[in-house]
Design an enzyme around this catalytic site. Structure first.
Site, short mmCIF file in Angstrom:
data_model
loop_
_atom_site.label_atom_id
_atom_site.label_comp_id
_atom_site.label_asym_id
_atom_site.label_seq_id
_atom_site.Cartn_x
_atom_site.Cartn_y
_atom_site.Cartn_z
N CYS A 1 7.49 -18.60 9.21
CA CYS A 1 6.58 -18.04 8.20
C CYS A 1 5.13 -18.14 8.64
O CYS A 1 4.29 -17.37 8.24
CB CYS A 1 6.80 -18.67 6.83
SG CYS A 1 7.05 -20.43 6.88
N ASP B 1 4.40 -13.49 1.20
CA ASP B 1 5.17 -14.73 1.38
C ASP B 1 6.53 -14.35 1.96
O ASP B 1 7.48 -14.07 1.24
CB ASP B 1 5.33 -15.41 0.01
CG ASP B 1 6.03 -16.76 0.13
OD1 ASP B 1 6.50 -17.09 1.23
OD2 ASP B 1 6.11 -17.47 -0.89
#
Length: 1121
Positions: A212, A476
């Site tokens: 991420c 996200d």
């Protein structure tokens, strides 16, 4: 156990700031990237099954653990408690999760039974209560989005085991430990039903492991349109492969982000970096990745139309200067930067960091500057900016190295950043004299990259406003949402957050939580360059070959999606034929008749009448419709799968969909059929014979013991009242034997979990032998009586048994656990001795008992920590199983003595400290378990260099830089533990042997005070004993200490000396009589009263004593292509 709502927090506990968060990670037994947890179900898991109706969103849970030091389990779960409608429990590792600290996590108790895609968010703290002084309780807090992949979260290094198990510290009282969890649950929106493209116009990136941090950076770069345009214009060709070309992979990724409707995968890009999956799971530093990626692109852009783009966008320059105060001399050096590292600690906002960046340092006193022709001079040193880039990347130093504690810590302090940043402020105080003052350095915030979590783990995401409008978006991973400016700015400043009490009348103390989500990188765009950078990027910027390639990919994906969407209108029909059986049996499969995954399949509309489908089959296989007869397969109770009955004429006029429902109660989308085709004399198809109830369809396999070969030889209809003797000649013909060859026949009944294969009585009827349609007969030549032929597997049952249990095992040397060294074909039923014998045979080793084996951990892909004991398992199958998974890997090592003998020995690692040389050598001592410490010392004397042949040795237990014990020579070594503490051997100094009646032997330790932790005393370095004489002053003792430690005068003059009792220092004066402080002899734990030497720890770290808290698993980012 108590559950209390809401929690009154001890305000003093707030001092335990998150910066002592040594490691915040999902619990894994192996610190190599995320793995599924090995769940050992506890009995308590079933104690709560009804949910509290008025379940609070925040609560405190207290867990009292008795007989703590006698726990002999690796991990322990608490009872279940409810908060926010969810089941929770605490998970602890009393002896540490492969570290010398207590490990403690919050765990979702019912994670294994929750529906797919579950997710929940909680802020929580975990505490170990100090039962003497509550203010010394250790409390750590964090927050986490729990999900199936990370169903527990917490601290691998919660507190040192030395402090926990030290009875004087107060964490263990009457061998009882009290643990508390404060949990506040926040509701989360349904993660899976959100359509990012529809809601926001943007799509996310899939998280490929722990990437991420990369995703948030790639989204930020993508949303700088000028950068995206430059990437599109990098020359690539249709022959390039994305996985081998960074430019093409990035073009492909950006194109998909621009035109795709669903989230995009990054696998091609990481492959083009040359990352294997192991690498991409390692949480790299995003700042490092940013630099490496930009450098790579800069390099790939050289000699192309977009050469220099990276510099034009991101490169600024500053000037380092040193200017003498008393003479006319100035030295300057110009340097470029792509990003600026700004201090967070001690700075309230970005402007304060810039002020600090350009702060003038005075070089004077010992630190004077050597100016070329003027010698040493007082001077001013500093940095000023020559120019700033159009896109300004600010890296906020949220992570820093704490020298006192020799570990990385995260700074969660509040730190503000503005929407508009004016770097010309206060008359251009940041600019150098050569800066171009006509450029207006006014910047607008474009993106905020956020890190949520602690220093060794956590989650990254980004807030971006792609067009610099007022609308912010949160990227996200797969999910993109619209956000307001408050979420993007103020909520990412860090600092503390107060949650209001849930029941104000009950107790008014609020939850106070440090915010672990905070900005660590900011991207600003200069106002004057805004229109150039936020430019329009459309299809014409994308190379035609790229458009064609990606559209084709998109179409294929769309086709698959369409097929998936229309799947309910279609049925897959899998048709097995005689040819499939001939091809597969004895090669791909041995049991049953066919692997349906490898037969021809047809995708047919459900409404199609079956008779029309037969025409499709005729076209495909060239078998006219009138010669086709189809049988339905059925799964039997014994788990075998066989043709069961032919389709009836009535069924053949039905639709394919109706038929599937008849054949298949499991209601999956497939219809499995066997196509029976009879061949005439000329091997051309003929109409199938009529099938009556009396007819049984049997399938035949032939086994040849000499070749160890099984093959399919055909099928026959037999009469139920007939007998095998009547078809022997036919079987011999099928096998190519002479008509009167003696043969044995067996029925293959089942193979799971065990083989069942029984001889058939040739003279009994088929019906009496209970044979039915679809049964399998295996046959072979009868063994010759008195024949000398020796076959490994002389008959069908023994061969099938062998095939069923054979297992190819990949062996690896324990020293090279990543590389397969050799493979052996073994049987799952082999016992321990069989396995080591085969390994020894392969290695050319005479004594198999010198082989020691270790099983494989399927989750961590590493050897298990403990080897297999001699004859410690029954069979090979037990060696290969890990929880519910099975592996095909074993590790071996060759010992210098047989394993049974080694298991009767105790192995100790002893660090020998030389009396005169500053060196430590680790020796491995191996002695019978019933040996004593005296035996260890005698063995050691033969291995070490002594200062004198008659020197006497002693063995000490050293733990956290204190001496806890001198081992008596008579103590048995069997129970000595060298896993958590160091065993130290040293010569006994002469002065200690001749102690006078009033002399005392005292402990002397090095210490310093931890500024970050309320001046708590921290010991370091090597502790030692010292003889002090009656009436001796500190001044006299210091002389002897300096001589013993050989510390230079200048250094020694800075040291302070204190008497410490239970961690509290009383500083001594030169004239103090040292022995007066050490009068009491009844102190529990002599190590708690000592003479402390206070100074900084600047000794080089010895390699053997390298701090175990330093995590070695963070590799620098490398992009290899």
């Amino acid at each position: 156990m108590t559950l209390m709502t809401p929690p009154p927090l001890d305000q003093q506990q707030q001092q335990q700031q998150q910066d002592d968060d040594e490691m915040l990670v999902p619990h894994t037994d192996f610190p190599e990237g995320p793995q599924p947890m090995e769940v050992a179900q506890t009995e308590t898991a079933n104690t709560v099954d009804t949910q509290a109706v008025d379940d609070p969103p925040s609560a405190r849970f207290t867990w009292t653990i008795e007989n703590f030091s006698r726990l002999n389990t690796k991990k322990l779960y608490s009872d279940i408690f409810f908060v926010g409608g969810y089941k929770w429990r605490i998970l602890i590792f009393p002896k540490g999760n492969n570290v010398d600290h207590l490990s403690m996590y919050l765990d979702v108790a019912d994670s294994s039974t929750l529906p797919y895609g579950w997710s929940r968010y909680a802020q929580f703290s975990l505490s170990v209560i100090n039962q003497i002084h509550n203010k010394y309780s250790i409390r750590k807090e964090t927050q986490h989005q729990f999900n199936a992949r990370e169903s527990d979260w917490g601290f691998t290094s919660f507190m040192p085991l030395g402090e926990l198990y030290d009875p004087n510290r107060g964490y263990l009282l009457n061998d009882t430990c009290i643990v508390e969890a404060d949990v506040a649950v926040r509701r989360v929106v349904d993660y899976w039903s959100h359509d990012s493209k529809k809601e926001t116009g943007y799509v996310g990136l899939k998280n490929q492991g722990a990437t991420c941090y990369m995703n948030s950076l790639l989204q930020t770069l993508y949303h700088i349109p000028y950068f995206r345009k430059a990437v599109y214009h990098m020359p690539t060709t249709e022959n390039d492969m994305p996985s081998g070309s960074i430019p093409l992979a990035l073009q492909s990724l950006f194109y998909k982000l621009q035109y795709s409707d669903t989230s995009v995968a990054t696998k091609e890009l990481t492959k083009s970096f040359g990352w294997d999956t192991y690498d991409s799971f390692m949480q790299h530093d995003v700042q490092e990745l940013n630099r490496v990626l930009c450098e790579k692109l800069e390099d790939k852009m050289k000699g192309t139309v977009v050469e220099g783009t990276i510099q034009q966008l991101f490169e600024g320059h500053h000037m380092n200067y040193i200017e003498c105060i008393n003479v006319d001399y100035k030295s300057t050096r110009k340097e470029s930067f792509y990003d600026l590292q700004l201090d967070v600690k001690g700075c309230r906002d970005v402007y304060a960091s810039f002020d600090k960046y350009v702060e003038v340092e005075r070089l004077e006193g010992d630190n004077k500057y050597h100016a070329e022709q003027y010698g040493l001079q007082d001077a001013r040193k500093g940095v000023l900016f020559i120019d700033f880039p159009p896109v300004l990347q600010l890296q906020l130093k949220r992570f820093e190295y704490d020298f006192m504690r020799d570990t990385m810590v995260k700074i969660n302090d509040r730190y503000e950043f503005p929407l508009q940043l004016d770097l010309d402020r206060e008359n251009g105080k940041y600019l150098s004299p050569d800066a171009d003052r006509s450029v207006r350095n006014l910047y607008t915030l474009h993106s905020v990259l956020v890190h949520s979590g602690g220093v060794h783990g956590g989650h990254y995401y980004a807030f971006i406003r792609p067009t610099l409008s007022d609308q912010w978006f949160k990227f996200d991973d797969e999910r993109v949402t619209k956000e307001d400016v408050k979420r993007a700015l103020e909520e990412q400043y860090g600092g503390e957050e107060e949650l209001p009490p849930t029941n104000p009348g009950f107790n008014n103390s609020p939850f106070k939580f440090t915010k672990y989500s905070n900005a660590y990188m900011l991207v600003y765009i200069r106002e004057s360059d805004k229109d150039k950078i936020i430019c329009n990027v459309d299809e014409k910027d994308i190379a035609e070959h790229l458009r064609i390639r990606l559209k084709k990919e998109q179409e294929e994906k769309e086709q698959k999606r369409k097929e998936k969407a229309e799947a309910h209108l279609y049925t897959i029909i899998k048709v097995a034929r005689n040819e499939d059986l001939l091809e597969q049996i004895g090669r791909d499969i041995y049991f049953d008749l066919v692997d349906h995954e490898k037969v021809h399949s047809f995708r047919i509309q459900k409404q199609m009448p079956f008779n029309v489908f037969k025409e499709e089959v005729a076209k495909e296989f060239g078998i006219p419709v009138q010669f086709q007869r189809f049988w339905i397969w059925a799964k039997r109770q014994n788990h075998t799968y066989r043709p069961n009955r032919p389709l009836t004429p009535q069924e053949e006029v039905q639709s394919v969909g109706q038929l599937r429902e008849v054949s298949n109660k499991a209601n999956n989308a497939e219809l499995k059929l066997f196509l029976e085709v009879e061949l005439g004399q000329d091997l051309k198809p003929v109409p199938p014979p009529e099938k009556t109830k009396e007819d049984i369809l049997l399938f035949f396999k032939l086994y040849e013991p000499l070749k160890e070969m099984l093959q399919y030889v055909g099928r026959l209809f037999v009469k139920g009242s007939g007998k095998p003797v009547e078809i022997l000649a036919k079987l011999n013909e099928m096998a190519g034997f002479s008509p009167d060859e003696e043969i044995e026949i067996y029925e293959e009944i089942k193979f799971e979990p065990n083989i069942m294969c029984e001889r058939i009585d040739k003279k009994a009827t088929f019906r009496a032998s209970q044979l039915e349609d679809g049964d399998i007969i295996c046959f072979q030549k009868s063994p010759q009586v008195g024949s000398s032929d020796q076959f490994r597997y002389p008959d069908v049952p023994s061969f099938l048994e062998y095939v069923h249990n054979r297992q190819v095992v990949r062996f690896r040397s324990l020293e090279k656990p990543k590389e397969d060294e050799f493979c052996l074909e073994l049987s799952k039923n082999h016992n321990y001795d069989d396995v080591v014998e085969r390994v020894a045979q392969h290695l050319g080793l005479e004594d198999p008992s010198k082989i020691r084996l270790t099983s494989h951990n399927c989750y961590s892909q590493q050897p298990k920590p403990q080897p297999i004991k001699y004859r410690g398992v029954e069979h090979l199958s037990d060696m290969l199983v890990h929880y519910n998974q099975s592996s095909d890997i074993l590790y071996y090592e060759v010992l210098d003595i047989p394993l049974p003998e080694l298991q009767g020995l105790k192995t100790l690692k002893v660090a020998f400290h030389h009396a005169t040389k500053d060196e430590v050598v680790i020796h491995t001592i191996r002695l019978p378990k019933q040996s004593t410490v005296g035996d260890v010392i005698n063995d050691l004397k033969t291995k070490v260099e002594l200062s004198d042949p008659n020197a006497e040795l002693r063995l000490l237990e050293v733990f956290y830089h204190k001496i806890y014990k001198i081992f008596p020579l008579s103590e048995k070594i069997e129970n000595i533990n060298d896993q958590y503490w160091t065993l130290r051997a040293e010569e006994i100094p002469e002065e200690e042997k001749n102690l006078g009646p009033h002399d005392r032997l005292i402990h002397v330790y090095h210490f310093m005070k931890d500024t970050a932790q309320n001046q708590v005393v921290q010991n370091f370095g090597e502790p030692f004993f010292l003889v002090i004489h009656e009436g001796e002053t500190l001044a006299e003792v210091k002389v002897r200490i300096q001589k013993k430690l050989q510390v230079p005068d200048e250094e020694f003059s800075k040291w302070k000396f204190a008497f410490l009792s239970l961690g509290r220092p009383e500083y001594l004066q030169e004239s103090d009589i040292v022995s007066n402080r050490f009068q009491r002899r009844d102190v529990y734990g002599a190590w708690e009263q000592y003479l402390g030497l206070e100074h900084t720890d600047n000794a080089p770290k010895r390699s053997y004593a390298a701090n175990q808290n330093r995590h070695t698993f963070e590799k620098p980012v490398k992009i290899y292509n």
